[in-house]
Design an enzyme around this catalytic site. Structure first.
Site, PDB file in Angstrom:
ATOM      1  N   GLN B 199     128.443  46.542  83.868  1.00 50.47           N
ATOM      2  CA  GLN B 199     129.367  45.466  83.518  1.00 50.47           C
ATOM      3  C   GLN B 199     130.207  45.195  84.765  1.00 50.47           C
ATOM      4  OE1 GLN B 199     129.281  44.038  80.119  1.00 50.47           O
ATOM      5  NE2 GLN B 199     127.319  45.085  80.384  1.00 50.47           N
ATOM      6  N   ALA B 240     134.897  40.907  72.939  1.00 52.19           N
ATOM      7  CA  ALA B 240     133.744  41.432  73.681  1.00 52.19           C
ATOM      8  C   ALA B 240     133.603  40.755  75.052  1.00 52.19           C
ATOM      9  CB  ALA B 240     132.475  41.245  72.853  1.00 52.19           C
ATOM     10  N   HIS B 241     132.622  41.218  75.801  1.00 50.85           N
ATOM     11  CA  HIS B 241     132.453  40.713  77.173  1.00 50.85           C
ATOM     12  C   HIS B 241     132.132  39.221  77.208  1.00 50.85           C
ATOM     13  CE1 HIS B 241     128.101  42.595  77.054  1.00 50.85           C
ATOM     14  NE2 HIS B 241     128.349  41.869  75.999  1.00 50.85           N
ATOM     15  N   ASN B 242     132.703  38.567  78.221  1.00 49.05           N
ATOM     16  CA  ASN B 242     132.442  37.157  78.508  1.00 49.05           C
ATOM     17  C   ASN B 242     132.990  36.183  77.465  1.00 49.05           C
ATOM     18  OD1 ASN B 242     130.105  38.795  79.912  1.00 49.05           O
ATOM     19  ND2 ASN B 242     130.353  36.906  81.052  1.00 49.05           N
TER      20      ASN B 242
END
Lengths: 344, 344, 344
Positions: B199, B240-242
């Site tokens: 990540q 969460a990511h993004n």
């Protein structure tokens, strides 16, 4: 288990409200399962499936609900073996490990009042005018804000944060990472965005409460978010501002209780429950896991499902939800057959 | 409340966008409820149920939506009393308590850049090349990773962790235990198990954001997880990511926003909501509590339920879910009666 | 990215199980997207929508699923480009930043055993007889209880708490704020309130596990809560006492697994799932997001919804739930029409 406790059987019987059948002077120094017990241990026998193990155990004594005839050792008869187990295990269980005194690597404000016998680990922080009761334990990374209070014998596990002005009672256990007294979630929407409503109240946690890891309890907007005596809260639970939870109620993991909800006494709230703001849950009510509660629940009522409904109805609707495709098919067929009848 | 602020009524009227009816020079030194106010205080009157208390209050002035005829004291008339309350309470509320300067028991890397007026409590850690803006407050146990930035006037409560390279804006409040920039949850399944996808991105939090206790915001796989200006996030929320969350949007407790979701501006997301990955929530959309959102939501649209649906439909289906057993019974009866008709 | 790794194309091909088409001796020093790559970089091409960028890239080499004809640079052909990306990115990604040695501001009990190459940041705490394996990293605020073990190469991010007697394997990553080994939620109800059942077991986390931020894993009542090799757990997940999670299973954010649940190998559990206590989830089962699982799930079975049901059925019922008002209307009409027919 790292203890060196020795008790007579008679003493144990008194502690768990039981009756000795045999030699009350027998010395017990440990507690174990039927299979693993050794001489000097006491074990539980509460299920006839384990009858063979009970006769083969090396334990010096058994705790039983009914006298086990033919068993050679001593016995204690109790009405509620589960409760007796909890009480006796607590006696023999290792206590929370104490740091000897107050670590020089902790930071205690000079205006804080620290009782006798307190254990404060390195890297704990105690703010101005805070009060730490006798024999309390603050693990590493615990933060006690200004004017906050922790009652006697309470244990705050690593990295618990108690914001300023919050009050923790006696014999309270708070597990690692809990946050007590963070700001309630209150904003007024305006043309310039969300304007924060200052959260001016506090949190009060009464005696004998236990709170699980990483749960969060917000301070009141005004007044007090109040967790009353004997309440048990599991991990990752969110309690919003101005909530009151009554004595001996239980809240299971990942549940969220919205602002100003009033939860009664001896209530059981299952896991992943959501409760709408400004409603009441009556004494002894039971809210099943994953329920979404949108209206007040009466005393002693049980609900399940989302929307919440009586358990029996939820059991039925659950089954019918699975059969919805079938029901729709049936209705379409009825329609067709009725049309044929009508056309005749 | 521990402040020593004194303001004229005229000054207050200017701050809350109101009009004075009476003596603009009257000195106000506090704010309280109608019942608890004393001389020198200002109180709110916004509901005719409290008319009696308004006439009995000891407050020196009232804030009102409409002029209260017959009231002897001074008044400020405002269009939005709730907003005026939030603004005025912020003025009189105690500020986050500051540690005087930088504690010698904090650990600040020598390459870090620390602004003026910064308050750093004991046991805070600031990594290499990190930047701490003017007047920021880092409470005990705060971790600022290498190359991370915290903007001016921001407050990071105890045990907040900001991983390396993450950027926090100005006037941001992050409550205790929040984690900013932990790895997004990305794996590729293979014969040898789940292989971690590194990540490599970061998290950016813009000015005026507030994030509740123990919430988690993951760094992007590549690029940036972006929380835009004025967003307010409650406790125990997972981002969460993004993910991108647009200006002034609100996310209530225990909600989860999956990877690469794009949330627009001024969106309201209720508690315990789940949002599927890679979808969009349009500007000013409203997602009701406990909704499960599986498809993109248009600008201004409101949804409730799981699966998500228009609120009016959800209200109807909710009622019908409760009546499913009844409906099934009715269909069985219809079938029987139809059979009888057919047989004739 | 702060590394200074240089690899030949041939070496890379070996690492990602690929075949070189071109010059295996080509030196690669970085990895980037097609658009951002510069000379010396390697990039991925896996989607014909990016064909133009592939021909225009400045990368020295491409990783492809099928040979890109007409492309001038060197190529590596792989069967699974996503997996190759994860493997290669791991090679070039920055490692978790290490503190040089053991900080004098950490607190390590003199009886603890610390391996070689260990990195311990300030304000980490290691208790009595704890063991820290070679090359492990403990970030600030990490708490390792008495007799706990952390395996070699494991990384514990800020403010992770590992209670006494818990065992963490090798190559484990635990994100900030996680709590490992807090007491399971067990009480016996009595006339005097809820009596705590001592939680005498521990938590064991095997090699190659990763756990997200602020997740909580409770110690067993007796025995062990066991997270087996290669399991990946997301943020804000609750794992109750005596749960076992089998090798390589995945649990997404905000899910709760109740006490004594047995999860098999290679299981996928989506976000916000709730699993009832004392049931089993078979190997390779898939539990969709937000499912409420009330009964054991067989090997390889997939379920969705609450109550859990086969995915196809859930898709149907979901659609029918939305149509419940329509169905009810239709049934009322049928009833009316049938009555008319009967009356004739």
């Amino acid at each position: 288990m790292g203890h060196d406790l020795e008790l007579t059987l008679e003493k144990i019987a008194g502690l768990i409200n039981g009756t000795v059948a045999g030699n009350g002077g027998c010395i017990i120094s440990g507690m174990n399962s039927l299979d693993n017990a050794k001489e000097g241990d006491i074990a539980f026998y509460n299920d006839s499936r384990y009858r063979e193990q009970a006769f083969a155990t090396k334990a010096s004594a058994l705790i039983v609900a009914e006298k086990l005839e033919g068993y050679a050792g001593d016995q204690i008869l109790v009405a509620n073996p589960k409760l007796a187990y909890a009480r006796l295990a607590a006696m023999f269980a290792p206590k929370a490990p104490r740091y000897e005194g107050i670590s020089k690597d902790a930071c205690i404000d000079e205006t804080a009042v620290v009782g006798s016998g307190v254990s404060i680990y390195p890297f704990a922080f105690v703010g101005k005018n805070a009060v730490i009761g006798d024999n309390a334990i603050l693990f590493p990374g615990v933060f006690i804000g200004n004017n906050a209070k922790v009652g006697s014998n309470s244990v705050l596990h690593p990295n618990v944060a108690v914001y300023e002005n919050c009050i923790i009672g006696a014999n309270v256990i708070i597990h690692a990472g809990c946050v007590i007294g963070s700001d309630g979630f209150g904003y007024v929407q305006s043309d310039e965005g969300n304007v924060k409503v200052p959260q001016l109240g506090n949190v009060m946690i009464d005696d004998d409460v236990e709170i699980g890891a990483n749960s969060t309890i917000d301070r009141a907007a005004n007044g007090t978010t109040h967790i009353k005596r004997g309440v048990k809260i599991d991990n990752l639970v969110q309690v919003a501002h101005n909530v009151v939870i009554g004595e001996h109620s239980i809240v299971v993991a990942l549940s969220g209780i919205s602002g100003s909800v009033n939860v009664g006494k001896n209530v059981i709230i299952g896991g992943q429950v959501g409760i709408k703001d400004h409603i009441s849950i009556g004494d002894r009510a039971i809210v099943g896991s994953a329920a979404g509660v949108h209206k007040s629940i009466a005393e002693g009522e049980a609900v399940l499902g989302n929307p919440e409904m009586p358990p029996r109805l939820w059991m039925e609707t659950r089954a019918f939800i699975r059969k919805l495709p079938e029901l729709n098919k049936k209705v379409r067929e009825l329609e067709k057959r009725l049309k044929e009848v009508e056309e005749k």
